[in-house]
Design a protein around this motif. Sequence first.
Motif, PDB file in Angstrom:
ATOM      1  N   GLN A   1       0.882  -1.258  -0.085  1.00 35.15           N
ATOM      2  CA  GLN A   1      -0.076   0.005  -0.107  1.00 35.15           C
ATOM      3  C   GLN A   1       0.786   1.320   0.040  1.00 35.15           C
ATOM      4  OE1 GLN A   1      -3.207  -0.206  -0.229  1.00 35.15           O
ATOM      5  NE2 GLN A   1      -3.826   1.891   0.123  1.00 35.15           N
ATOM      6  N   VAL A   2       0.680   2.290  -0.897  1.00 32.59           N
ATOM      7  CA  VAL A   2       1.469   3.353  -1.076  1.00 32.59           C
ATOM      8  C   VAL A   2       0.561   4.396  -0.476  1.00 32.59           C
ATOM      9  CG1 VAL A   2       2.432   5.138  -2.468  1.00 32.59           C
ATOM     10  CG2 VAL A   2       2.684   2.423  -2.919  1.00 32.59           C
ATOM     11  N   GLN A   3       1.095   5.438   0.180  1.00 33.47           N
ATOM     12  CA  GLN A   3       0.548   6.470   0.734  1.00 33.47           C
ATOM     13  C   GLN A   3       1.048   7.848   0.164  1.00 33.47           C
ATOM     14  OE1 GLN A   3       0.526   6.275   5.026  1.00 33.47           O
ATOM     15  NE2 GLN A   3      -1.079   5.206   5.102  1.00 33.47           N
ATOM     16  N   THR A  28       6.847   3.257  -6.099  1.00 33.97           N
ATOM     17  CA  THR A  28       5.844   3.718  -7.239  1.00 33.97           C
ATOM     18  C   THR A  28       6.730   3.532  -8.530  1.00 33.97           C
ATOM     19  OG1 THR A  28       6.652   6.219  -7.315  1.00 33.97           O
ATOM     20  CG2 THR A  28       4.910   5.393  -5.935  1.00 33.97           C
ATOM     21  N   TYR A  97       1.938   1.559  -9.833  1.00 29.88           N
ATOM     22  CA  TYR A  97       3.116   0.514  -9.558  1.00 29.88           C
ATOM     23  C   TYR A  97       3.654  -0.040 -10.841  1.00 29.88           C
ATOM     24  CZ  TYR A  97      -0.771  -2.609  -9.535  1.00 29.88           C
ATOM     25  OH  TYR A  97      -1.825  -3.215  -9.766  1.00 29.88           O
ATOM     26  N   PRO A 109      -4.128   3.395  -8.615  1.00 32.18           N
ATOM     27  CA  PRO A 109      -4.835   2.646  -7.727  1.00 32.18           C
ATOM     28  C   PRO A 109      -4.519   3.404  -6.410  1.00 32.18           C
ATOM     29  CG  PRO A 109      -2.687   1.675  -8.330  1.00 32.18           C
ATOM     30  CD  PRO A 109      -2.832   2.489  -9.138  1.00 32.18           C
ATOM     31  N   TYR A 110      -3.588   4.405  -6.341  1.00 31.80           N
ATOM     32  CA  TYR A 110      -3.201   5.127  -5.175  1.00 31.80           C
ATOM     33  C   TYR A 110      -3.463   6.708  -5.328  1.00 31.80           C
ATOM     34  CZ  TYR A 110      -0.939   0.743  -4.295  1.00 31.80           C
ATOM     35  OH  TYR A 110      -0.537  -0.714  -4.145  1.00 31.80           O
TER      36      TYR A 110
END
Length: 121
Positions: A1-3, A28, A97, A109-110
């Motif tokens: 999960q990327v914040q 990323t 990604y 997605p992020y």
Amino acid sequence: QVQLVESSGDSVQAGGSLRLSCRASGYTYSMGWFRQAPGKEREGVASICTGSGSTSYADSVKGRFTISKDSAKNTVYLQMYNLKTEDTAMYYCAAHYLYCTVLSAAIFPYWGQGTQVTVSS
């Protein structure tokens, strides 16, 4: 999960400039900026491959906006010059990604929380 953590937006006068930043917490392959004005769909503004640095811009911002990256800080920037009233919108940072230099919001997605940019005449 990327914040993703975006800098604060601002209110500026037409013709002015503003720089937004977005820091990612994880890996990323590309990052991008999107914007959404009230009553309009979210649109791609600019994207950058975090490895190669290749960029892509919407026609409406070419020559006025520049996207760049600082790999050491895992941060991308959106430098905006000659701002116009039609640039007023909520600006969102996004990350992917896998894909690169794509300005389709549907595939990212992020997302960051968004930051408001208001340009007055």
